[in-house]
Write a protein that holds these residues in place. Structure first.
Motif, PDB file in Angstrom:
ATOM      1  N   ASP A  86      55.816  13.482  98.696  1.00 36.81           N
ATOM      2  CA  ASP A  86      56.711  12.321  98.640  1.00 36.81           C
ATOM      3  C   ASP A  86      55.915  11.035  98.521  1.00 36.81           C
ATOM      4  O   ASP A  86      56.494   9.949  98.404  1.00 36.81           O
ATOM      5  N   GLU A  87      54.560  11.159  98.505  1.00 33.83           N
ATOM      6  CA  GLU A  87      53.700   9.979  98.420  1.00 33.83           C
ATOM      7  C   GLU A  87      52.796   9.997  97.186  1.00 33.83           C
ATOM      8  O   GLU A  87      52.311   8.942  96.762  1.00 33.83           O
ATOM      9  N   VAL A  88      52.535  11.186  96.622  1.00 30.91           N
ATOM     10  CA  VAL A  88      51.661  11.282  95.447  1.00 30.91           C
ATOM     11  C   VAL A  88      52.360  12.051  94.345  1.00 30.91           C
ATOM     12  O   VAL A  88      53.242  12.877  94.615  1.00 30.91           O
ATOM     13  N   THR A 130      54.789  23.433  90.588  1.00 29.97           N
ATOM     14  CA  THR A 130      54.455  22.375  89.629  1.00 29.97           C
ATOM     15  C   THR A 130      52.989  22.003  89.732  1.00 29.97           C
ATOM     16  O   THR A 130      52.285  21.865  88.718  1.00 29.97           O
ATOM     17  N   ILE A 131      52.503  21.840  90.952  1.00 25.96           N
ATOM     18  CA  ILE A 131      51.091  21.503  91.162  1.00 25.96           C
ATOM     19  C   ILE A 131      50.200  22.663  90.732  1.00 25.96           C
ATOM     20  O   ILE A 131      49.170  22.461  90.072  1.00 25.96           O
ATOM     21  N   ALA A 132      50.589  23.892  91.085  1.00 25.61           N
ATOM     22  CA  ALA A 132      49.792  25.059  90.724  1.00 25.61           C
ATOM     23  C   ALA A 132      49.652  25.192  89.212  1.00 25.61           C
ATOM     24  O   ALA A 132      48.569  25.491  88.697  1.00 25.61           O
ATOM     25  N   THR A 133      50.738  24.967  88.496  1.00 27.14           N
ATOM     26  CA  THR A 133      50.711  25.063  87.033  1.00 27.14           C
ATOM     27  C   THR A 133      49.795  24.006  86.434  1.00 27.14           C
ATOM     28  O   THR A 133      48.991  24.289  85.539  1.00 27.14           O
ATOM     29  N   ALA A 134      49.898  22.782  86.928  1.00 28.15           N
ATOM     30  CA  ALA A 134      49.063  21.684  86.426  1.00 28.15           C
ATOM     31  C   ALA A 134      47.590  21.914  86.780  1.00 28.15           C
ATOM     32  O   ALA A 134      46.694  21.625  85.968  1.00 28.15           O
ATOM     33  N   LEU A 135      47.337  22.447  87.968  1.00 32.29           N
ATOM     34  CA  LEU A 135      45.956  22.729  88.379  1.00 32.29           C
ATOM     35  C   LEU A 135      45.349  23.824  87.513  1.00 32.29           C
ATOM     36  O   LEU A 135      44.193  23.710  87.066  1.00 32.29           O
ATOM     37  N   GLU A 136      46.111  24.880  87.261  1.00 32.28           N
ATOM     38  CA  GLU A 136      45.623  25.957  86.407  1.00 32.28           C
ATOM     39  C   GLU A 136      45.252  25.418  85.027  1.00 32.28           C
ATOM     40  O   GLU A 136      44.180  25.732  84.484  1.00 32.28           O
ATOM     41  N   ALA A 177      49.730  14.563  89.112  1.00 31.94           N
ATOM     42  CA  ALA A 177      48.356  14.292  88.666  1.00 31.94           C
ATOM     43  C   ALA A 177      47.457  13.947  89.851  1.00 31.94           C
ATOM     44  O   ALA A 177      46.306  14.403  89.926  1.00 31.94           O
ATOM     45  N   GLN A 178      47.980  13.161  90.778  1.00 34.28           N
ATOM     46  CA  GLN A 178      47.197  12.802  91.961  1.00 34.28           C
ATOM     47  C   GLN A 178      46.953  14.027  92.844  1.00 34.28           C
ATOM     48  O   GLN A 178      45.856  14.183  93.404  1.00 34.28           O
ATOM     49  N   ALA A 179      47.948  14.890  92.952  1.00 36.55           N
ATOM     50  CA  ALA A 179      47.799  16.108  93.753  1.00 36.55           C
ATOM     51  C   ALA A 179      46.708  17.007  93.174  1.00 36.55           C
ATOM     52  O   ALA A 179      45.867  17.541  93.911  1.00 36.55           O
TER      53      ALA A 179
END
Length: 205
Positions: A180-182, A40-46, A185-187
């Protein structure tokens, strides 16, 4: 190992390539348990990097197993080979001045160190940025979007990382994200801030 091969440098130098494309490559290696949020983070970062007109490409653990690594299983030997191949592919992309984002559990410290060494030994060296996408086992088991932890607990999946196979957490990653804390978008912001600070990408206006 084949001996009748010769490495061809090509006519475009690494420096010329980065100057023409206006950026340098790097590998952003996301590691963590299944359901920790890597993909999920990788997709959003790309998406974020591409929207900023930067060359970026994402390699996802599941997707790669449909093609390049479809001959590999999930036992220890195949896991090692899986990550070795991804390390090599990541290096190829990053040496082409691409920001390469990988999302793989990559459970063993030694395998991640091998991938890092491949990048460090390249001439010139390519930045390897380890991102520990960290979430407690209790949290990822609650998420369990694919139902894999439930199956592993029931003995339906053998060699499952975190349950019946080990996960060796990074001791000193460049970036440590506790999902579990961010939120996502924050990541992404944490990673982008690091890339800007290291002058791997220009600062946003």
């Amino acid at each position: 190992m084949a001996t009748n091969i010769t490495f061809h440098e090509g006519s475009v130098s690494h420096q010329e390539r980065t100057q023409l494309l206006g950026q340098q490559g790097a590998t952003i290696w996301l590691t963590g348990l299944s359901a920790s949020g890597k993909s999920t983070i990788a997709t959003a970062l790309e998406q974020h990097l591409l929207q900023r007109k930067l060359h970026a490409f994402r390699l996802d653990g599941d997707n790669v197993r449909f093609g390049l690594n479809k001959d590999l299983g999930f036992g220890p030997t195949d896991r090692v080979e899986n990550i070795r191949r991804i390390g090599e592919v990541s290096l190829l992309f990053s040496s082409s001045a691409t920001l390469t984002i990988t999302a793989f559990i990559s459970p063993y410290v030694s395998d991640r160190q091998l991938a890092r060494k491949l990048h460090e030994d390249h001439k010139p060296s390519i930045r390897f940025i380890e991102v520990f996408v960290d979430a407690p086992l209790s949290v990822v088991e609650k998420r369990d979007p694919k139902g894999l932890y439930q199956k592993a607990r029931a003995g339906e999946i053998k060699e499952f990382t975190g349950i019946s196979a080990p996960y060796e957490a990074p001791s000193s990653p460049e970036i440590h994200i506790k999902t579990d804390e961010v939120d996502v978008a924050q990541a992404v912001r944490i990673i982008v801030d690091y890339l800007e600070k290291e002058e791997l990408i220009p600062k946003s206006a």
